[in-house]
Scaffold this motif. Structure first.
Motif, PDB file in Angstrom:
ATOM      1  N   GLU A  29       0.833  -1.200   0.000  1.00 52.38           N
ATOM      2  CA  GLU A  29       0.000   0.000   0.000  1.00 52.38           C
ATOM      3  C   GLU A  29       0.871   1.254   0.000  1.00 52.38           C
ATOM      4  N   LEU A  30       0.338   2.332  -0.563  1.00 52.22           N
ATOM      5  CA  LEU A  30       1.001   3.633  -0.538  1.00 52.22           C
ATOM      6  C   LEU A  30       0.424   4.438   0.611  1.00 52.22           C
ATOM      7  N   GLU A  31       1.288   4.882   1.515  1.00 53.14           N
ATOM      8  CA  GLU A  31       0.862   5.610   2.705  1.00 53.14           C
ATOM      9  C   GLU A  31       1.718   6.865   2.876  1.00 53.14           C
ATOM     10  N   THR A  32       1.193   7.830   3.615  1.00 59.90           N
ATOM     11  CA  THR A  32       1.956   9.065   3.856  1.00 59.90           C
ATOM     12  C   THR A  32       2.845   8.954   5.089  1.00 59.90           C
ATOM     13  N   ARG A  33       2.691   7.885   5.849  1.00 51.15           N
ATOM     14  CA  ARG A  33       3.518   7.686   7.044  1.00 51.15           C
ATOM     15  C   ARG A  33       4.241   6.337   6.939  1.00 51.15           C
ATOM     16  N   PRO A  34       5.455   6.241   7.517  1.00 52.44           N
ATOM     17  CA  PRO A  34       6.285   5.043   7.316  1.00 52.44           C
ATOM     18  C   PRO A  34       5.732   3.800   7.997  1.00 52.44           C
ATOM     19  N   GLY A  35       6.113   2.651   7.437  1.00 55.32           N
ATOM     20  CA  GLY A  35       5.749   1.364   8.006  1.00 55.32           C
ATOM     21  C   GLY A  35       6.602   0.296   7.349  1.00 55.32           C
ATOM     22  N   PRO A  36       6.570  -0.926   7.852  1.00 58.45           N
ATOM     23  CA  PRO A  36       7.406  -1.996   7.293  1.00 58.45           C
ATOM     24  C   PRO A  36       6.909  -2.481   5.941  1.00 58.45           C
ATOM     25  N   HIS A  37       7.843  -2.976   5.159  1.00 57.32           N
ATOM     26  CA  HIS A  37       7.509  -3.645   3.897  1.00 57.32           C
ATOM     27  C   HIS A  37       7.954  -5.089   4.056  1.00 57.32           C
ATOM     28  N   CYS A  38       6.988  -5.969   4.294  1.00 55.42           N
ATOM     29  CA  CYS A  38       7.260  -7.340   4.709  1.00 55.42           C
ATOM     30  C   CYS A  38       8.130  -8.121   3.721  1.00 55.42           C
ATOM     31  N   SER A  39       7.693  -8.224   2.467  1.00 57.23           N
ATOM     32  CA  SER A  39       8.385  -9.111   1.543  1.00 57.23           C
ATOM     33  C   SER A  39       9.781  -8.604   1.182  1.00 57.23           C
ATOM     34  N   LEU A  40      10.018  -7.297   1.298  1.00 48.66           N
ATOM     35  CA  LEU A  40      11.357  -6.755   1.031  1.00 48.66           C
ATOM     36  C   LEU A  40      12.261  -6.792   2.256  1.00 48.66           C
ATOM     37  N   GLY A  41      11.671  -6.960   3.434  1.00 54.01           N
ATOM     38  CA  GLY A  41      12.469  -6.928   4.659  1.00 54.01           C
ATOM     39  C   GLY A  41      13.035  -5.544   4.928  1.00 54.01           C
ATOM     40  N   MET A  42      12.260  -4.497   4.633  1.00 52.33           N
ATOM     41  CA  MET A  42      12.696  -3.110   4.814  1.00 52.33           C
ATOM     42  C   MET A  42      11.706  -2.382   5.713  1.00 52.33           C
ATOM     43  N   ASN A  43      12.250  -1.519   6.571  1.00 53.81           N
ATOM     44  CA  ASN A  43      11.405  -0.720   7.456  1.00 53.81           C
ATOM     45  C   ASN A  43      12.170   0.538   7.879  1.00 53.81           C
ATOM     46  N   PRO A  44      11.797   1.696   7.325  1.00 52.17           N
ATOM     47  CA  PRO A  44      10.708   1.983   6.390  1.00 52.17           C
ATOM     48  C   PRO A  44      11.180   1.803   4.953  1.00 52.17           C
ATOM     49  N   TYR A  45      10.238   2.082   4.012  1.00 51.29           N
ATOM     50  CA  TYR A  45      10.603   1.919   2.608  1.00 51.29           C
ATOM     51  C   TYR A  45       9.786   2.889   1.753  1.00 51.29           C
TER      52      TYR A  45
END
Length: 674
Positions: free
Chosen positions: A527-543
């Motif tokens: 999802e596209l959001e204006t506030r940061p959060g984890p990206h599960c399948s990439l293993g990145m937080n934030p992204y």
């Protein structure tokens, strides 16, 4: 006519009624069960229901007379009434009665029009004229009421529109017939652009189009089936569309060409390439050995890499991103166009850029040997792939090498520099795995169509060294961009993905792609959001993404947000503005994804047709009581087929399919398991 007037009809009564929009005279020969047996002035005997009778005169003809005598008498009555009707001035009569709210009977009106005694022929003549009039009077319940002046004017406009429509239909039907009867390839005049647009709309949306009724009438008069496929064939024959016209682009309203004013604005913005200077706000990276890695057909280069040792077991990796924000300012004409388009679209037979070519392929693009503005990410990396320090700087880069994926794959085997870069890329990937990344790479099917319409299909593996190098360092730069914005508590366009659910219903299969497909189905949508959060399948937080600002509007927005924070200490966009931008982006990306999926499938079906492929391998993804859901691994396309009665099939196994029916234009691929 009223019920009382009906009751007065008897054999010998002269009646008037409409037949095929023409007012006819007839004499009643007999009455039975609310139906009349009538002899018409055209010497035709017919059965007529009472409600069709417009007027009836008292008995004046002898129904026992010879048939020819009755017909002659009817024709004489008609001549008399037409002669009297010619004396009726409808406009003058309306001017007398305009403003009156009540309605008048034909008898009352005949007494107004004619001097002296009024006969049935006078009454019928007035009624005949007023029924033919569609402008001044309105007929209801046997009475004629004069319209108001405003109503007459509106009615006049309606009639002019109807007349124009009728002309369009009649002349258009003749034109359509000429086009369809001509030899294929013949040149045709376009006759009327309005008709062409109506036919286009009907072809795209069928019964849901506003033009459906018009086109069905037009085609009906032309002797053509009123179907969308017929409309498409007509537009192809006319030369308005090609045989391989992408109707999905039209249906979704996606722009393909740039308006002239946008091209002019882009040319003017292109001049800013001369104003790229080294200074306090822009570092000089032209001495770096910067190189691009792309396919041989790429024309818009929005990222380059540089790699150099900075100590024992330490390297500086640079990810240099085209500074599209330098050329496209917020809310200028080019920006508004890009905001509408949202993304570049890459299709088998065409490329639709987000920015005009003078920017996307020239001024913004990191062209070989040219000074170009960048937003550069510099990372201090050790031998294990850990990033010890990083900087984000606006800069100037001069690309010294333009490399293809195939060239880099060979360099990894022979060149120590690229060996080391690949080693670090693998370490980055391993770190992402340790953070929970789920790597499920699918091969890429690249379809291209040459100028002669020949289709080429090539399968690329995404796990090649060159692909890993590019993907890992772009992910690293995007992660640093997100970290920078998040640490400053700035809103941006972050990419977030909820936790990836593991597959619990384990199914055995000898084909890895089967497990990849099943696992991907369990992933939450990013999802596209204006506030940061984890990206599960990439293993990145934030992204976030910032590495393709020439091709993606989200990346251009993020680039502006970072540059404003670096140069001015403030964001370029507020959170409210970003939310509004995202509302449009989400809708538009859905349209683009739909077009890309459907049009890629179209060309795969065309490829099957071109190569005369009769049978296919397929992996069973799932099944229900009647159908098997299958993956064509050679094309990464899903189909379904009825389950065969004579053999059992199981999820995870490979089966052979026979093509029963193939129609690319109608998106039909019917297969049977054999």
């Amino acid at each position: 006519m009223s019920q009382s007037e009906w009751s007065g009809i008897a054999p010998g009564t002269v009646v008037e009624f409409f037949e095929a929009k023409e007012l006819l005279l007839g004499v009643c020969l007999a009455v039975k069960d609310q139906r009349l047996n009538v002899l018409t002035e055209n010497n035709r005997e017919m059965s007529l229901v009472m409600r069709r009778v417009v007027s009836a005169s008292p008995a004046r003809l002898n129904p026992t007379q010879h048939r020819d005598d009755l017909v002659r008498a009817l024709k004489k009555i008609r001549q008399e009434r037409e002669s009297l009707a010619a004396q009726v001035d409808v406009a003058e009569l309306w001017s007398v009665l305009e403003g009156e709210t009540e309605g008048y009977s034909p008898q009352d009106l005949a007494e107004l029009v004619f001097a002296g005694a009024v006969t049935d022929d006078h009454v019928a003549a007035v009624q005949r004229v007023l029924l033919a009039d569609r402008l001044y009077f309105q007929f209801k319940d046997g009475l004629f009421a004069a319209r108001t002046a405003d109503q007459v004017e509106r009615r006049r406009e309606d009639m002019e529109r109807e007349a124009r429509k009728e002309r369009l239909l009649e002349e258009g039907a003749q034109w359509v017939r000429r086009v369809m009867q001509a030899k294929p390839g013949a040149r045709h005049d376009l006759f009327d652009q309005e008709i062409i647009e109506k036919i286009k709309e009907f072809c795209l949306f069928g019964q849901e189009s506003e033009s459906a009724a018009f086109v069905k009438e037009l085609f009906g008069r032309s002797g053509i089936p009123a179907q969308q496929t017929a409309a498409f064939r007509f537009l192809v024959r006319l030369g308005v569309w090609s045989e391989n016209e992408n109707l999905y682009l039209h249906q979704q309203g996606l722009a393909t060409d740039f308006p002239a004013e946008i091209l002019e604005a882009a040319e003017a913005g292109k001049d800013r390439v001369q104003r790229i200077t080294v200074g306090e706000e822009r570092a000089d990276f032209r001495a770096c050995d910067a190189f691009t890695i792309d396919s041989a057909s790429t024309r818009d280069f929005d990222d380059a890499l540089s790699f150099r040792p900075v100590g024992e077991d330490r390297w500086e990796v640079g990810v240099h991103i085209a500074d599209a924000a330098h050329f496209v300012e917020i809310d200028d004409p080019v920006d508004r166009e890009a905001a509408c388009r949202v993304t570049s679209i890459y299709l088998p037979d065409r490329r639709i850029p987000m920015l005009p070519p003078s920017l996307s392929e020239e001024a913004c693009s990191l062209c070989l040997g040219q000074d170009r503005a960048t937003l550069s990410f510099l990372m201090d990396v050790d031998a294990s792939g850990h990033i010890h320090g990083w900087r984000i700087l606006p800069g100037i880069v001069r690309v010294s090498r333009r490399l293809t994926y195939e060239q880099v794959d060979r360099l990894v085997e022979t060149d120590p520099t690229f060996k080391a870069l690949f080693h670090l890329s693998e370490r980055l990937r391993e770190q992402r795995r340790e953070r929970g990344a789920v790597l499920l790479p699918l091969p890429e099917i690249h379809i291209s169509v040459n100028d002669h319409g020949m289709i080429q299909l090539v399968r690329y593996e995404k796990e090649n060294p060159s692909q890993i190098i590019v993907s890992e360092w772009m992910i690293a730069a995007n992660g640093l961009a997100a970290t920078y914005l998040a640490e400053k508590d700035l809103p941006a366009i972050y990419r977030c993905q909820a936790e990836c659910r593991p597959e619990t219903d384990q199914v055995q299969s000898d084909y890895p792609i089967f497990h990849i497909y099943r696992q991907r189905r369990l992933f939450a949508r990013a999802e596209l959001e204006t506030r940061p959060g984890p990206h599960c399948s990439l293993g990145m937080n934030p992204y976030t993404t910032v590495t393709s600002p020439i091709r993606r509007y989200t990346d251009l927005v993020v680039q502006r947000q970072i540059k404003a924070a670096l140069n001015e200490g403030r964001p370029a966009y507020s959170e409210d503005v970003l939310e509004k931008i995202l509302t449009h982006i989400r809708v538009q990306l859905g349209k683009v994804a739909f077009v890309h999926r459907k049009w890629t499938r179209y060309w795969i079906l065309r490829y099957l047709e071109q190569e005369d492929i009769q049978s296919l391998n397929a992996i069973v993804l799932d099944k229900n009581a009647k159908f098997a859901y299958l993956l064509l691994p050679d094309f990464l396309m899903e189909v379904h087929a009825p389950l065969p009665q004579e053999q059992a099939v199981a999820a995870g196994e490979m089966v052979r399919l026979k093509i029963e029916r193939l129609n690319p234009r109608d998106d039909v691929l019917r297969v049977q398991i054999v």
